[in-house]
Design a protein around this motif. Sequence first.
Motif, PDB file in Angstrom:
ATOM      1  N   LYS A  15     -38.288 -35.176  26.514  1.00  0.00           N
ATOM      2  CA  LYS A  15     -38.152 -35.347  27.955  1.00  0.00           C
ATOM      3  C   LYS A  15     -38.559 -36.774  28.364  1.00  0.00           C
ATOM      4  CE  LYS A  15     -39.175 -32.991  32.258  1.00  0.00           C
ATOM      5  NZ  LYS A  15     -39.903 -31.931  32.951  1.00  0.00           N
ATOM      6  N   ASN A  18     -35.877 -39.094  27.411  1.00  0.00           N
ATOM      7  CA  ASN A  18     -34.748 -38.953  28.338  1.00  0.00           C
ATOM      8  C   ASN A  18     -34.993 -39.750  29.626  1.00  0.00           C
ATOM      9  OD1 ASN A  18     -33.188 -37.363  26.685  1.00  0.00           O
ATOM     10  ND2 ASN A  18     -33.851 -35.427  27.583  1.00  0.00           N
ATOM     11  N   TYR A  19     -36.202 -39.652  30.145  1.00  0.00           N
ATOM     12  CA  TYR A  19     -36.534 -40.464  31.329  1.00  0.00           C
ATOM     13  C   TYR A  19     -36.382 -41.949  31.019  1.00  0.00           C
ATOM     14  CZ  TYR A  19     -38.414 -36.740  34.309  1.00  0.00           C
ATOM     15  OH  TYR A  19     -38.552 -35.643  35.112  1.00  0.00           O
ATOM     16  N   GLU A  21     -34.450 -43.284  28.885  1.00  0.00           N
ATOM     17  CA  GLU A  21     -33.028 -43.632  28.805  1.00  0.00           C
ATOM     18  C   GLU A  21     -32.447 -43.834  30.211  1.00  0.00           C
ATOM     19  OE1 GLU A  21     -30.691 -41.614  25.899  1.00  0.00           O
ATOM     20  OE2 GLU A  21     -28.819 -41.894  27.001  1.00  0.00           O
ATOM     21  N   ALA A  22     -32.822 -42.961  31.136  1.00  0.00           N
ATOM     22  CA  ALA A  22     -32.356 -43.126  32.527  1.00  0.00           C
ATOM     23  C   ALA A  22     -32.854 -44.462  33.082  1.00  0.00           C
ATOM     24  CB  ALA A  22     -32.841 -41.960  33.390  1.00  0.00           C
ATOM     25  N   GLU A  44     -37.332 -48.478  43.850  1.00  0.00           N
ATOM     26  CA  GLU A  44     -38.191 -47.322  44.105  1.00  0.00           C
ATOM     27  C   GLU A  44     -37.879 -46.187  43.122  1.00  0.00           C
ATOM     28  OE1 GLU A  44     -39.117 -44.661  47.850  1.00  0.00           O
ATOM     29  OE2 GLU A  44     -38.903 -46.768  48.390  1.00  0.00           O
ATOM     30  N   VAL A  45     -36.602 -45.975  42.879  1.00  0.00           N
ATOM     31  CA  VAL A  45     -36.213 -44.943  41.911  1.00  0.00           C
ATOM     32  C   VAL A  45     -36.781 -45.279  40.535  1.00  0.00           C
ATOM     33  CG1 VAL A  45     -34.267 -43.811  40.763  1.00  0.00           C
ATOM     34  CG2 VAL A  45     -34.094 -44.422  43.182  1.00  0.00           C
ATOM     35  N   MET A  48     -40.474 -44.621  40.421  1.00  0.00           N
ATOM     36  CA  MET A  48     -40.789 -43.194  40.339  1.00  0.00           C
ATOM     37  C   MET A  48     -40.603 -42.660  38.923  1.00  0.00           C
ATOM     38  SD  MET A  48     -38.893 -40.044  42.103  1.00  0.00           S
ATOM     39  CE  MET A  48     -37.871 -39.951  40.648  1.00  0.00           C
ATOM     40  N   LEU A  49     -39.496 -43.055  38.290  1.00  0.00           N
ATOM     41  CA  LEU A  49     -39.247 -42.583  36.923  1.00  0.00           C
ATOM     42  C   LEU A  49     -40.310 -43.133  35.966  1.00  0.00           C
ATOM     43  CD1 LEU A  49     -35.346 -42.945  36.828  1.00  0.00           C
ATOM     44  CD2 LEU A  49     -36.616 -40.802  36.730  1.00  0.00           C
ATOM     45  N   GLU A  52     -43.458 -41.229  36.249  1.00  0.00           N
ATOM     46  CA  GLU A  52     -43.329 -39.927  35.604  1.00  0.00           C
ATOM     47  C   GLU A  52     -43.602 -40.051  34.104  1.00  0.00           C
ATOM     48  OE1 GLU A  52     -43.136 -37.327  37.351  1.00  0.00           O
ATOM     49  OE2 GLU A  52     -42.874 -35.879  35.723  1.00  0.00           O
TER      50      GLU A  52
END
Lengths: 503, 503
Positions: A15, A18-19, A21-22, A44-45, A48-49, A52
């Motif tokens: 997981k 995966n984050y 990679e995004a 901002e996005v 946030m990622l 996380e």
Amino acid sequence: MGNQLEQQFREYVKKMTNYREAIGVLAWDLRTGAPKKGVEQRSEVLGMLSSEVFRMHTSAEMKSYLLELREGKVWEQLDDVTKKTVAECEKVLKKLTNVPEKEYEQYVILTAKAESAWEEAKHNADFSAFRPYLEQIVDYNRKYVEWVGYEGNKYNALLDDYEPGLTVDIIDEVFGKLREEIVPLVKAVADSAYQPKTDFLFHRFPAAKQRDVSIEILKSMQYDFDAGRLDTTVHPFAIGLNPGDVRVTTKYDEHDFRSAVFGTIHEGGHALYEQNIDTKFVGTPLCTGTSMGIHESQSLFWENFVGRNKAFWEKHYDLLKQHSAGQFDGVDVDAFYRGINVAGPSFIRIEADEMTYSLHIILRYELEKALINGDLEVKDLPAAWNDKMEELLGIRPANDAEGVLQDVHWAGGSFGYFPSYALGYVYAAQLKNAMDKELSNFEQLLREGSLGPVKQWLTANVHQHGKSKQPLEILADVTGEGVNATHLIDYLKAKYREVYKLS
Amino acid sequence: MGNQLEQQFREYVKKMTNYREAIGVLAWDLRTGAPKKGVEQRSEVLGMLSSEVFRMHTSAEMKSYLLELREGKVWEQLDDVTKKTVAECEKVLKKLTNVPEKEYEQYVILTAKAESAWEEAKHNADFSAFRPYLEQIVDYNRKYVEWVGYEGNKYNALLDDYEPGLTVDIIDEVFGKLREEIVPLVKAVADSAYQPKTDFLFHRFPAAKQRDVSIEILKSMQYDFDAGRLDTTVHPFAIGLNPGDVRVTTKYDEHDFRSAVFGTIHEGGHALYEQNIDTKFVGTPLCTGTSMGIHESQSLFWENFVGRNKAFWEKHYDLLKQHSAGQFDGVDVDAFYRGINVAGPSFIRIEADEMTYSLHIILRYELEKALINGDLEVKDLPAAWNDKMEELLGIRPANDAEGVLQDVHWAGGSFGYFPSYALGYVYAAQLKNAMDKELSNFEQLLREGSLGPVKQWLTANVHQHGKSKQPLEILADVTGEGVNATHLIDYLKAKYREVYKLS
């Protein structure tokens, strides 16, 4: 993976990747043409990622996985990939938890501001405007090395972030040898009666045609376009999102094709590393290059040992000529080869040639080491820079923009990063030496354009392992040596004596 | 937002929209040249992010926010944007919790398989291979309408997913009128002695030149390239990531420039909507178009009322001519206008013209309604399709590939979606009628290329509100009407009588 705990841990780690990679796709997008009005919201996005991922790295869940998996009987039965993933997660967790959260948050803000300040200071060639920021950044790094701990020299704590296993002792010896041998070589080259012709390099070469050449060369390097793409950016880079999607970017200077051609080969070398990591590492933190230096060894291997090799151009010169508007008429491959290998002292690191590049790095390494150990203060940095520049390259910057202010790294807080660049040269030469023992016909392969065996050798010895082997482990397994500057020195001496027709 | 609870809720919702933005970038990337070998792993990243959004929609935290915010005194003091956000989240939560999780999961797998089966069935023009999948999909949708509930006709439950507020009663009346008036118009046009010349449309027009034209037209439409970009795809689309980043894609058919030019104008119309939503809605689910139909009204307004208007080409024909290789020599603007408005019965919806398009939709609507209400079974669908095609357009498909198998929607489970397309035409004509009362000089503006006032009117009346107003609310506020087919009918009759020189 029979164990349920192990499976859960691997899912958890997957997981996180995966984050990441995004985040990678968003970062690539921002640098390849994302519209400017969307940038603030996109940042901002990204923030946030990233938070996380940080949260998952340091969560109670992560801590409990790491504890439980280390338990004797459980540990013994773990898959080898899981064991190394645990070790990597422990290392990251230790770093993250040793740093006081408040201090870290303030530092993130500080470096963001420092980058803006640096940009303006560089524009105005005014170190004093940047100095207060740099002082705080150095202060933080002096504290940081105490938080995370070190053996021997304080600077070792920073090296560990970029080149695990490397120490000041090793680097002092390696860089010492380089300094000793390269400084006189640079002088001999500068004093040479023969100097290569270079005027033919600077004719207009349309960007679209340069792009066609870049694509052909990437294909010939065995870069897989079904697992990648080539785009345009201001600051070229390669990015591995997963082994099936590793992207290269380049830029086109219509009055100097070398920027795109050698830049693409360089980034292509990084990309081959990421495309050829064993897929068993997908979904773990091991699915990336093992260090900055080993990564750089791959890009530099291709850029210099292949791309600046005469044998390579004996095959590819026609391709370049066909796409150009006649600038190479009357320039034979030998003259072309000497022209693209012109070398000599210059102020700007990123424009430096193969021969002088490591001296630019040695300068930075020595200054960083002194700053972190308290042997140098930020206020004295510009003068120290200029003195060292004179000592190493025999030239003195006219202002701080072409001196101490030229790189973004310190503004971004990346202390300990620079040595990796020069280590990449050293490693590349060591790998070349080892390759020559197995592929006796290296230059013949280049001459034929058969780069497959070269790439396959690098995949077998370096790429496939991803981050499952440490840099020194790779060197030992492949070359039987530690870090050894001799091969780079021998290569540079032989090459530049030949290019500059020195006796 | 003084209330702490309100702030926390807004932060929570913002996080969801941030995830959605990341999903949007990844989806855009997949459709604009992501390397194929990375797709499988990328799909997993997308799946994970989507699950996270789903989880946040249905979490205990969300439920508790919704309960607490509805509490009398708290509710009264909420910001209007928060109130509408709460209502939107309640609606989504209700839908998601009414559907049994197991059934939903199986349905996701079913539609994924059905899309592959559909592709092959279409390729082989063999409905029987797709039939078992479609039967299960229809079964699920028959159950779905019971789970989520409905008033009146069962089909209303599906309409609510795409066009909230619209019902079978409304649509039956609107589509009934269209059918009554358009069917004879199509016949009159087909029987007309005059038919426009179209041979000049199909000469070779290089893609790069079409791209230049597309960019110029987007600029003239007031599409903001600092908040967007134009790329190439197989299936063109527009995507709003945030109002500062709204991207358009198009495709270039070198032997029919209309595909790119009208496709770009169409997607540009969608993009203008998303670029001009009030920024106060950023970070909420209101920051998007209010419904499929209203979105389509924007793309169709630009494509047809602007892009297929003679006055528009009186300004832009020279631009097109200059970029072409002479295909329009000797074709005056009147002949050009008639040529691009050629119309008549055809089998394929996505290739249909403005006049016949809504008949293709009425056909699908009537079949869907019958399927969901149990008045038609999947086994009888191909024959029902062909019969309706003959009834509405006077032609009968030779096989199922050009009949019942042509669209992906049913394979993907999108029942209730089709009516929005025709409603978009109806809404667009209603908006045009309202606009004409305020901008008396519409055609003159087109003739001058002054599209600013047109775009500003649409922003003031539609775009800025995002999803804070329901479709029927927008219609009522802007036109003083409900859904009314009269304006579209009048427009089509007047236009096609003129184009086809009918008495």
